[in-house]
Write an enzyme that holds these catalytic residues in place. Structure first.
Site, PDB file in Angstrom:
ATOM      1  N   LYS A 146     -17.327  15.008  11.358  1.00  0.00           N
ATOM      2  CA  LYS A 146     -18.476  14.914  12.265  1.00  0.00           C
ATOM      3  C   LYS A 146     -18.681  16.258  12.936  1.00  0.00           C
ATOM      4  CE  LYS A 146     -20.754  11.710  15.360  1.00  0.00           C
ATOM      5  NZ  LYS A 146     -20.649  10.447  16.126  1.00  0.00           N
ATOM      6  N   THR A 198       0.841  -1.186   0.000  1.00  0.00           N
ATOM      7  CA  THR A 198       0.000   0.000   0.000  1.00  0.00           C
ATOM      8  C   THR A 198       0.882   1.244   0.000  1.00  0.00           C
ATOM      9  OG1 THR A 198      -0.086   0.090   2.422  1.00  0.00           O
ATOM     10  CG2 THR A 198      -1.783  -1.211   1.302  1.00  0.00           C
ATOM     11  N   TRP A 235     -22.774  13.586  10.353  1.00  0.00           N
ATOM     12  CA  TRP A 235     -21.686  13.314   9.416  1.00  0.00           C
ATOM     13  C   TRP A 235     -21.785  14.203   8.178  1.00  0.00           C
ATOM     14  CZ3 TRP A 235     -17.842  10.885  11.418  1.00  0.00           C
ATOM     15  CH2 TRP A 235     -18.038   9.863  12.349  1.00  0.00           C
ATOM     16  N   GLU A 253      -5.603  -4.043  -1.860  1.00  0.00           N
ATOM     17  CA  GLU A 253      -6.033  -5.299  -1.259  1.00  0.00           C
ATOM     18  C   GLU A 253      -6.977  -6.107  -2.147  1.00  0.00           C
ATOM     19  OE1 GLU A 253      -5.240  -2.395   2.173  1.00  0.00           O
ATOM     20  OE2 GLU A 253      -5.971  -2.317   0.105  1.00  0.00           O
TER      21      GLU A 253
END
Length: 537
Positions: free
Chosen positions: A434, A181, A439, A326
């Site tokens: 938040k 990654t 959100w 992944e």
């Protein structure tokens, strides 16, 4: 049924049997472009396998590649795994610290290095503990380097066997490749890809309702071969016999446009920043892009304005692809479904700007504390995945337990499901804002900002707030010569979002920091800008 193993050797054999006359066009420098057939490439690939075997490569040996998109890298894509070894595609854009970590962590024994990248490896050679041989990929007959045990790629091939036979007993579950990654925090994490996963992923890419890669295509993978298998396009192109155009080192958006024109490219793939650059060229110049049947964009969100420009103004279909290191990586594609023919222009734009429908072979689920989210396009949850090309662990890394649970990969991406079942990524778990217990999606605001005619790029981050906990801050880069005020930008957003979603401020930047693969590096932005807003707004 016959117990036939799904291994990459079948791709190479198919290419040299049926498509030996088809071409691979490979740029290796500003002045050198190679044109070879699949038949010639297959012989060179067998030579490379022979040479590496003489150097001690056996099943399970890690061979690192430190290279651009060019034919020698494509030879390594097959020579290494078809012998039972593992190709570690090293991300050339990582920091020296991370390069040292991943080469040692993977235990690479051989490094294949593009000649223009030699200085990077020469600078860290004393800290590479497992590398025994360095092979330099160059068009020049001379070889000058401080690396020990360095050899010329072409000289090795000249002395090797073009009739080298790959082992017949490869198991489809053997590791074939690995990538790490790009690591926004901590050390990069290693992901291993099996023959079976790459094989099935390629069959999916050839399916009509997916990417539809076929023999008639001319494929230009802009996405790097050192990152997530170049989205699998090299493997699929070899399997179906598509003409390949490999753009080589240090390419520019101008070069990409040139290659599409010159070679009549039909399919290409890259991150949205590439297409923003191409858009700027096409706005100023008359170029022939008529050969393109689609471009694929992934890695970060594509603004609606960019999609509209390609679809409506340039008449080039624009398809969003979603995936991760992944996941090999393709998970979903924003292809047009038949029922979308009746959509209004705005409804279609909304659909095309999502991450699309999960591809065949992969199962997706979006969950929150209440379970699976409804298909309402509003309820957020974390996207999780499973399937035959979804990894099940990180390589020798205890962080596996953070994301692999109950047979699922928890992606860390927050998403909603539309009424048509399309995935729409709204944020990363660490990037959600938040505010006052509610959100806010930074991605939605970014897309809206980048639809403004004056704004080239935009990133939205959370800044601390003494009352509301967090508030959004907009960071924008303007088009060259464009002018717009903060007040005009906020007014533009006010017509699209509720008042409490509107950023508290706008910061004008010369550029937005990015990861090694072109994603916005929000962690760095937060680090730099949070100090300017110490709980005062």
């Amino acid at each position: 049924m016959m117990d036939t193993q799904l291994v990459l050797t079948s791709f190479l054999k198919r290419a040299e049997t049926y498509f030996a006359h088809k071409k691979i066009i490979s740029r290796t420098s500003d002045t050198v472009t190679h044109e070879l057939t699949y038949g010639e490439w297959a012989k060179r690939t067998r030579r490379l396998a022979s040479a590496l075997t003489k150097l001690g490569m056996t099943k399970g040996t890690k061979i690192g590649s430190f290279a651009w998109n060019q034919h020698r890298h494509l030879e390594a894509y097959f020579a290494v795994p078809c012998t039972g070894a593992i190709l570690h595609m090293v991300n050339i854009r990582l920091s020296e610290e991370h390069l040292i970590y991943i080469i040692n962590h993977a235990q690479d024994e051989v490094l294949l290095i593009d000649v223009d990248l030699l200085p990077i490896i020469e600078g860290i050679q004393d800290q590479l503990t497992t590398v025994k041989h360095y092979i330099v990929m160059t068009d020049d007959e001379t070889l000058e380097t401080t690396l020990p045990n360095a050899m010329s790629y072409e000289q090795l091939l000249a002395e090797a066997d073009e009739s080298f036979e790959f082992p017949e007993d490869l198991d489809e579950n053997l590791p074939a490749g690995m990538c790490y990654t790009s690591a926004t925090t901590g050390n990069p994490k290693g992901v291993v890809y099996t023959h079976r996963g790459l094989y099935l992923h390629s069959l999916m890419q050839a399916a009509t309702d997916s990417m539809g890669i076929c023999e008639r295509d001319t494929v230009l993978p802009i996405v790097p071969m050192f990152h997530v298998n170049a989205w699998g396009l090299p493997f699929t192109s070899v399997n179906v016999g598509a003409t390949l155009v490999l753009p080589g080192p240090q390419f520019t958006t101008g070069l990409i446009v040139d290659l599409i024109e010159q070679h009549r490219v039909t399919v290409t793939a890259g991150v949205p920043t590439i297409w923003l650059g191409v858009q700027q060229i096409l706005e100023k110049e008359t170029r022939d892009m008529s050969s393109l049947r689609t471009i694929f964009a992934g890695g970060s969100a594509s603004p609606k304005g960019l999609i509209r420009t390609f679809e409506k103004k340039f008449n080039i279909p624009y398809t969003i692809a979603y995936g991760m290191t992944e996941t090999t990586p393709i998970v979903s594609l924003g292809t047009k479904q038949s029922w979308m023919d009746d959509y209004s222009e705005e409804e279609l734009a909304d659909a095309l700007s999502t991450q699309g429908m999960t591809v065949m072979g992969v199962e997706s689920s979006i969950v929150n504390e209440d379970g699976e989210v409804p298909w309402d396009g509003e309820t957020m949850g974390e996207l999780r995945l499973r399937g035959p090309w979804i990894s099940h662990e990180y390589y020798n890394d205890e962080r596996t337990l953070d994301v692999y649970r109950d047979g699922w990969l928890y992606t860390g991406d927050i998403a909603v499901r539309t009424k048509d079942g399309l995935i729409k990524i709204t944020d990363r778990t660490k990037d959600l804002i938040k505010s006052g217990g509610e959100w806010i999606s930074s991605v939605d605001i970014e897309n809206a900002l980048m639809s403004h005619e004056a704004i080239f790029e935009a990133a939205v981050i959370a800044i601390p707030h003494v009352r509301w906990q967090e508030r959004p801050l907009a960071c924008v880069v303007l088009h060259e010569g464009a002018e717009v005020t903060k007040e005009e930008i906020l007014e533009y957003l006010s017509t699209q979002f509720a008042k409490w979603w509107i950023p508290d401020d706008v910061v004008f930047l010369k550029e937005i920091p990015k990861t090694s693969v072109g994603k916005f590096l929000k962690a760095k932005l937060r680090e730099e800008l949070n100090t300017l807003y110490p709980m005062q707004l």
